[in-house]
Design an enzyme around this catalytic site. Structure first.
Site, PDB file in Angstrom:
ATOM      1  N   ASP A  51     -48.142 -13.329 -14.153  1.00 24.17           N
ATOM      2  CA  ASP A  51     -49.452 -13.463 -15.119  1.00 24.17           C
ATOM      3  C   ASP A  51     -49.950 -14.996 -14.603  1.00 24.17           C
ATOM      4  O   ASP A  51     -49.290 -15.829 -14.864  1.00 24.17           O
ATOM      5  CB  ASP A  51     -49.338 -13.438 -16.486  1.00 24.17           C
ATOM      6  CG  ASP A  51     -50.641 -13.129 -17.314  1.00 24.17           C
ATOM      7  OD1 ASP A  51     -51.177 -12.437 -17.361  1.00 24.17           O
ATOM      8  OD2 ASP A  51     -50.835 -14.515 -17.559  1.00 24.17           O
TER       9      ASP A  51
ATOM     10  N   TYR B 116     -55.430 -21.604 -15.378  1.00 26.19           N
ATOM     11  CA  TYR B 116     -54.384 -22.271 -14.990  1.00 26.19           C
ATOM     12  C   TYR B 116     -54.173 -23.316 -13.935  1.00 26.19           C
ATOM     13  O   TYR B 116     -53.225 -23.942 -13.752  1.00 26.19           O
ATOM     14  CB  TYR B 116     -53.292 -21.200 -15.178  1.00 26.19           C
ATOM     15  CG  TYR B 116     -52.994 -20.439 -16.201  1.00 26.19           C
ATOM     16  CD1 TYR B 116     -53.641 -20.807 -17.479  1.00 26.19           C
ATOM     17  CD2 TYR B 116     -52.130 -19.336 -16.130  1.00 26.19           C
ATOM     18  CE1 TYR B 116     -53.757 -19.615 -18.233  1.00 26.19           C
ATOM     19  CE2 TYR B 116     -52.118 -18.544 -17.001  1.00 26.19           C
ATOM     20  CZ  TYR B 116     -52.640 -18.483 -18.134  1.00 26.19           C
ATOM     21  OH  TYR B 116     -52.609 -17.640 -19.218  1.00 26.19           O
TER      22      TYR B 116
ATOM     23  N   LYS C 173     -57.356 -14.186 -14.497  1.00 26.10           N
ATOM     24  CA  LYS C 173     -58.281 -14.081 -15.577  1.00 26.10           C
ATOM     25  C   LYS C 173     -59.528 -14.818 -15.355  1.00 26.10           C
ATOM     26  O   LYS C 173     -59.235 -15.935 -14.700  1.00 26.10           O
ATOM     27  CB  LYS C 173     -57.631 -14.677 -17.037  1.00 26.10           C
ATOM     28  CG  LYS C 173     -56.290 -14.127 -17.195  1.00 26.10           C
ATOM     29  CD  LYS C 173     -55.797 -14.437 -18.479  1.00 26.10           C
ATOM     30  CE  LYS C 173     -54.043 -14.030 -18.616  1.00 26.10           C
ATOM     31  NZ  LYS C 173     -53.162 -15.060 -17.990  1.00 26.10           N
TER      32      LYS C 173
ATOM     33  N   HIS D 200     -60.826 -14.058 -20.006  1.00 23.13           N
ATOM     34  CA  HIS D 200     -59.843 -14.724 -20.549  1.00 23.13           C
ATOM     35  C   HIS D 200     -60.039 -14.993 -21.965  1.00 23.13           C
ATOM     36  O   HIS D 200     -59.089 -15.054 -22.685  1.00 23.13           O
ATOM     37  CB  HIS D 200     -59.712 -16.159 -19.972  1.00 23.13           C
ATOM     38  CG  HIS D 200     -58.444 -16.811 -19.935  1.00 23.13           C
ATOM     39  ND1 HIS D 200     -57.734 -17.576 -19.110  1.00 23.13           N
ATOM     40  CD2 HIS D 200     -57.507 -16.680 -21.025  1.00 23.13           C
ATOM     41  CE1 HIS D 200     -56.815 -18.091 -19.411  1.00 23.13           C
ATOM     42  NE2 HIS D 200     -56.295 -17.331 -20.539  1.00 23.13           N
TER      43      HIS D 200
END
Ligand code: A2P
Length: 275
Positions: free
Chosen positions: A47, A52, A77, A110
């Site tokens: 994931d 990120y 996301k 997200h």
């Protein structure tokens, strides 16, 4: 091994029951090494997210593992501030480019609002972004689509204005934060729930009740926390940069009794705020 057992989404797509979370793992060597280690001990579900900033390292580690692409379930996301149709199309394409893949297994909005404006009304923008994801899904470039951090109201807005009921809602769900209203709503609509921060970002592991229970079962507090979520039928996404913990988090061949589950159900309060 639990990481090879699967859940099946409403559209028939299968995903390994425990995924590897990469939030807060810095891009570059740290993400590359963590994902390489996770794959080597048996994880087949990774994931990540645009936010990120480690998608490229995730893709590199998957390629380096030589595991066939179709044997690893990968989620990313859409950044939380992107709330337009064209913006979402472009952002998805960039995600594929960063990962170096020609398709993605799961793509999620997200959050219902930008992280910098939590609570802002972005109903229209969420519908536009979601429609872009539906388009890429129809084109065969995303196998399943969904959302993250969406409340029942946020979900109703999507369901009323788009064609595909989200396949997944990924939420913060762990002992202490029961998310009952959202989970009941998702179960009712056939929206599969994924649980991020299954260890309460680690804070949960200091809970005395959990520590005592773990001793009795001869497992760790982390294993109790993850097993508990599997027993609820959701997909936990534990994060660790330590290989022995990665192994621990998918070594779950024990069962929590009904009585002990009730004890865990009764723990209230977000452990991230416990001191
Ligand atoms: P680390 O990455 O240094 O191993 P969550 O998945 O809820 O976000 O929790 C992640 C946090 O919990 C990280 O700080 C991680 O530290 C820690 N962690 C992950 N697995 C374990 C484990 N089995 N035992 C103890 N701490 C763990």
């Amino acid at each position: 091994m639990i990481s090879k057992e699967t859940y099946t989404l409403r559209n028939g797509v299968k995903l390994p029951k425990v995924g590897f979370g990469t939030w807060q793992i810095p891009p570059g060597d740290q993400t590359f090494n963590a994902v390489r280690d996770a794959l080597s001990v048996g994880y087949r579900h990774i994931d990540t997210a645009e936010g990120y900033q480690n998608e490229r390292s995730v893709g590199d580690a998957i390629r380096a593992s030589k595991i066939p692409r179709e044997d690893v379930f990968v989620t990313s996301k859409l950044e939380s501030h992107i709330k337009t149709f064209e913006g979402a199309l472009a952002a998805f394409d960039k995600t594929l480019e960063e990962l170096g893949f020609d398709y993605l297994d799961l793509f999620l909005i997200h959050a219902p609002w930008p992280w910098s404006e939590i609570g802002k009304d972005c109903r229209e923008g969420n519908v536009l972004a979601y429609k872009a994801m539906e388009q890429r899904h129809r084109e065969g470039r995303i196998r399943a689509i969904g959302v993250s951090n969406f409340s029942p109201d946020d979900l109703v807005n999507i369901i009323e204005h788009t064609e595909i009921v989200p396949h997944v809602n990924q939420i913060g769900y762990f002992i202490g934060l029961d998310q009952k209203e959202t989970i009941d709503f998702c179960n009712d609509k056939g929206i599969f729930v994924e649980a991020y921060s299954p260890l309460g970002i680690g804070y949960l592991l200091k809970n005395e009740t959990l520590i005592e229970m773990a001793k009795r079962y001869q497992v760790s507090a982390a294993q109790i926390a993850i097993r508990y979520l599997l027993d609820k039928g959701v997909c936990p996404l534990p994060k660790s940069v330590h290989k022995h913990r990665m192994v621990e988090n998918i070594t779950l061949d024990f069962h929590i009794s009904k009585e002990d589950t009730k004890v865990l159900d009764a723990i209230k309060g977000d452990p991230r705020r416990w001191q």
